[in-house]
Design a protein around this motif. Structure first.
Motif, PDB file in Angstrom:
ATOM      1  N   VAL A 140     -12.009   8.543   2.091  1.00  0.00           N
ATOM      2  CA  VAL A 140     -10.811   8.212   2.875  1.00  0.00           C
ATOM      3  C   VAL A 140     -10.072   7.058   2.216  1.00  0.00           C
ATOM      4  N   LEU A 141     -10.806   6.019   1.870  1.00  0.00           N
ATOM      5  CA  LEU A 141     -10.162   4.852   1.264  1.00  0.00           C
ATOM      6  C   LEU A 141      -9.523   5.203  -0.072  1.00  0.00           C
ATOM      7  N   ALA A 142     -10.198   6.032  -0.856  1.00  0.00           N
ATOM      8  CA  ALA A 142      -9.616   6.454  -2.134  1.00  0.00           C
ATOM      9  C   ALA A 142      -8.360   7.289  -1.906  1.00  0.00           C
ATOM     10  N   THR A 143      -8.392   8.141  -0.902  1.00  0.00           N
ATOM     11  CA  THR A 143      -7.247   8.992  -0.600  1.00  0.00           C
ATOM     12  C   THR A 143      -6.060   8.157  -0.130  1.00  0.00           C
ATOM     13  N   LEU A 144      -6.320   7.143   0.675  1.00  0.00           N
ATOM     14  CA  LEU A 144      -5.244   6.337   1.249  1.00  0.00           C
ATOM     15  C   LEU A 144      -4.954   5.069   0.443  1.00  0.00           C
ATOM     16  N   TYR A 145      -5.646   4.895  -0.682  1.00  0.00           N
ATOM     17  CA  TYR A 145      -5.504   3.681  -1.483  1.00  0.00           C
ATOM     18  C   TYR A 145      -4.052   3.432  -1.878  1.00  0.00           C
ATOM     19  N   GLN A 146      -3.374   4.464  -2.342  1.00  0.00           N
ATOM     20  CA  GLN A 146      -1.999   4.281  -2.802  1.00  0.00           C
ATOM     21  C   GLN A 146      -1.101   3.801  -1.663  1.00  0.00           C
ATOM     22  N   GLU A 147      -1.299   4.355  -0.464  1.00  0.00           N
ATOM     23  CA  GLU A 147      -0.508   3.900   0.686  1.00  0.00           C
ATOM     24  C   GLU A 147      -0.817   2.435   1.008  1.00  0.00           C
ATOM     25  N   LEU A 148      -2.098   2.086   0.966  1.00  0.00           N
ATOM     26  CA  LEU A 148      -2.479   0.695   1.221  1.00  0.00           C
ATOM     27  C   LEU A 148      -1.893  -0.227   0.161  1.00  0.00           C
ATOM     28  N   HIS A 149      -1.936   0.200  -1.083  1.00  0.00           N
ATOM     29  CA  HIS A 149      -1.405  -0.616  -2.178  1.00  0.00           C
ATOM     30  C   HIS A 149       0.099  -0.786  -2.035  1.00  0.00           C
ATOM     31  N   THR A 150       0.800   0.261  -1.655  1.00  0.00           N
ATOM     32  CA  THR A 150       2.246   0.181  -1.453  1.00  0.00           C
ATOM     33  C   THR A 150       2.566  -0.798  -0.329  1.00  0.00           C
ATOM     34  N   MET A 151       1.794  -0.745   0.778  1.00  0.00           N
ATOM     35  CA  MET A 151       1.999  -1.684   1.882  1.00  0.00           C
ATOM     36  C   MET A 151       1.776  -3.117   1.401  1.00  0.00           C
ATOM     37  N   ALA A 152       0.713  -3.334   0.657  1.00  0.00           N
ATOM     38  CA  ALA A 152       0.397  -4.678   0.171  1.00  0.00           C
ATOM     39  C   ALA A 152       1.471  -5.180  -0.793  1.00  0.00           C
ATOM     40  N   ARG A 153       1.902  -4.329  -1.704  1.00  0.00           N
ATOM     41  CA  ARG A 153       2.928  -4.713  -2.679  1.00  0.00           C
ATOM     42  C   ARG A 153       4.227  -5.090  -1.964  1.00  0.00           C
ATOM     43  N   ARG A 154       4.582  -4.319  -0.954  1.00  0.00           N
ATOM     44  CA  ARG A 154       5.804  -4.587  -0.185  1.00  0.00           C
ATOM     45  C   ARG A 154       5.716  -5.960   0.486  1.00  0.00           C
ATOM     46  N   GLN A 155       4.566  -6.296   1.010  1.00  0.00           N
ATOM     47  CA  GLN A 155       4.420  -7.549   1.731  1.00  0.00           C
ATOM     48  C   GLN A 155       4.370  -8.763   0.818  1.00  0.00           C
ATOM     49  N   LEU A 156       3.889  -8.574  -0.384  1.00  0.00           N
ATOM     50  CA  LEU A 156       3.761  -9.708  -1.288  1.00  0.00           C
ATOM     51  C   LEU A 156       4.949  -9.845  -2.227  1.00  0.00           C
ATOM     52  N   ALA A 157       5.954  -9.013  -2.053  1.00  0.00           N
ATOM     53  CA  ALA A 157       7.144  -9.077  -2.904  1.00  0.00           C
ATOM     54  C   ALA A 157       7.760 -10.470  -2.802  1.00  0.00           C
ATOM     55  N   GLY A 158       8.144 -11.014  -3.939  1.00  0.00           N
ATOM     56  CA  GLY A 158       8.806 -12.312  -3.964  1.00  0.00           C
ATOM     57  C   GLY A 158       7.861 -13.497  -3.923  1.00  0.00           C
ATOM     58  N   GLN A 159       6.566 -13.272  -3.957  1.00  0.00           N
ATOM     59  CA  GLN A 159       5.599 -14.359  -3.921  1.00  0.00           C
ATOM     60  C   GLN A 159       5.190 -14.737  -5.342  1.00  0.00           C
ATOM     61  N   TYR A 160       6.147 -15.192  -6.113  1.00  0.00           N
ATOM     62  CA  TYR A 160       5.886 -15.535  -7.504  1.00  0.00           C
ATOM     63  C   TYR A 160       4.987 -16.761  -7.590  1.00  0.00           C
ATOM     64  N   GLY A 161       4.132 -16.752  -8.584  1.00  0.00           N
ATOM     65  CA  GLY A 161       3.249 -17.880  -8.791  1.00  0.00           C
ATOM     66  C   GLY A 161       2.036 -17.888  -7.868  1.00  0.00           C
ATOM     67  N   GLN A 162       1.881 -16.865  -7.057  1.00  0.00           N
ATOM     68  CA  GLN A 162       0.741 -16.789  -6.166  1.00  0.00           C
ATOM     69  C   GLN A 162      -0.401 -16.063  -6.869  1.00  0.00           C
ATOM     70  N   THR A 163      -1.606 -16.417  -6.511  1.00  0.00           N
ATOM     71  CA  THR A 163      -2.750 -15.748  -7.129  1.00  0.00           C
ATOM     72  C   THR A 163      -3.165 -14.501  -6.356  1.00  0.00           C
ATOM     73  N   LEU A 164      -2.614 -14.304  -5.165  1.00  0.00           N
ATOM     74  CA  LEU A 164      -2.924 -13.105  -4.385  1.00  0.00           C
ATOM     75  C   LEU A 164      -1.900 -12.038  -4.740  1.00  0.00           C
ATOM     76  N   ASP A 165      -2.362 -10.968  -5.343  1.00  0.00           N
ATOM     77  CA  ASP A 165      -1.453  -9.868  -5.660  1.00  0.00           C
ATOM     78  C   ASP A 165      -1.833  -8.655  -4.816  1.00  0.00           C
ATOM     79  N   ALA A 166      -1.033  -7.601  -4.931  1.00  0.00           N
ATOM     80  CA  ALA A 166      -1.231  -6.424  -4.082  1.00  0.00           C
ATOM     81  C   ALA A 166      -2.621  -5.822  -4.274  1.00  0.00           C
ATOM     82  N   THR A 167      -3.067  -5.732  -5.514  1.00  0.00           N
ATOM     83  CA  THR A 167      -4.383  -5.145  -5.774  1.00  0.00           C
ATOM     84  C   THR A 167      -5.484  -5.992  -5.148  1.00  0.00           C
TER      85      THR A 167
END
Length: 190
Positions: free
Chosen positions: A25-52
């Motif tokens: 399930v997690l592998a199947t939905l990974y891309q959706e989770l990654h897209t959600m994370a990337r969207r939320q962290l957009a504009g957070q330059y210089g941060q050590t927390l990235d979408a992955t």
């Protein structure tokens, strides 16, 4: 991505203790989770927390020792949003602990447009406190905020996840924003 029925069957198997089904399930939905994370962290330059990193940390919480069980796809995404919230708030707390002074500032606005991503600072901690208060008052409203703000889902996507009308979700989002803004204004000055 697999159909909702496939995901639900895998979640049923995972509930029965099949760790491989949860991994699938997690592998199947990974891309959706990654897209959600990337969207939320957009504009957070210089941060050590990235979408992955956010997805991986949320994954660890999802499969952690608490024996999480997911009824269906909607429940999975609600839990994933909560896990992402927890990771982001923990990260913000760690950043503040490292900062000299660490004074907290109040949030002055909860934006309608979340395209700029989450702020990983004092404002996140204030928002987390207000969201906890909202959850005590109305769990459904808090879930809408988590899905919208932390998972980055649109009102239409939230309606699908929660199996409610988009109009109901829009009303819940407006009520939740009003509650949170009032709670943040009433927050004692740091």
């Amino acid at each position: 991505m697999g159909s909702s029925a496939d995901i639900t069957q895998l979640l049923d198997a995972a509930r029965g203790g099949d760790r491989g089904a949860l991994d699938h399930v997690l592998a199947t939905l990974y891309q959706e989770l990654h897209t959600m994370a990337r969207r939320q962290l957009a504009g957070q330059y210089g941060q050590t927390l990235d979408a992955t990193a956010l997805v991986h940390e949320a994954y660890l919480k999802l499969i952690g020792g608490n024996g999480a069980r997911f009824e269906d796809r909607a429940h999975f995404f609600a839990y994933a949003a909560s896990a992402m919230r927890s990771v982001v708030v923990d990260y913000a707390r760690q950043r503040l602990a490292r900062k000299r002074g660490g004074d907290q500032h109040r949030v002055t606005d909860l934006p309608e447009d979340l395209a700029g991503g989450l702020r990983l600072d004092e404002e996140m901690l204030s928002l987390d406190t207000a969201l906890t208060q909202l959850a005590r008052a109305d769990e459904r409203l808090a879930r809408v905020v988590e899905l919208r703000y932390f998972a980055g889902l649109s009102e239409l996507e939230i309606a699908g996840v929660l199996q409610r009308s988009e109009r109901s979700v829009r009303r819940d989002w407006q009520k939740a924003r009003l509650f949170l803004l009032a709670a943040l204004r009433d927050e004692p000055a740091a």
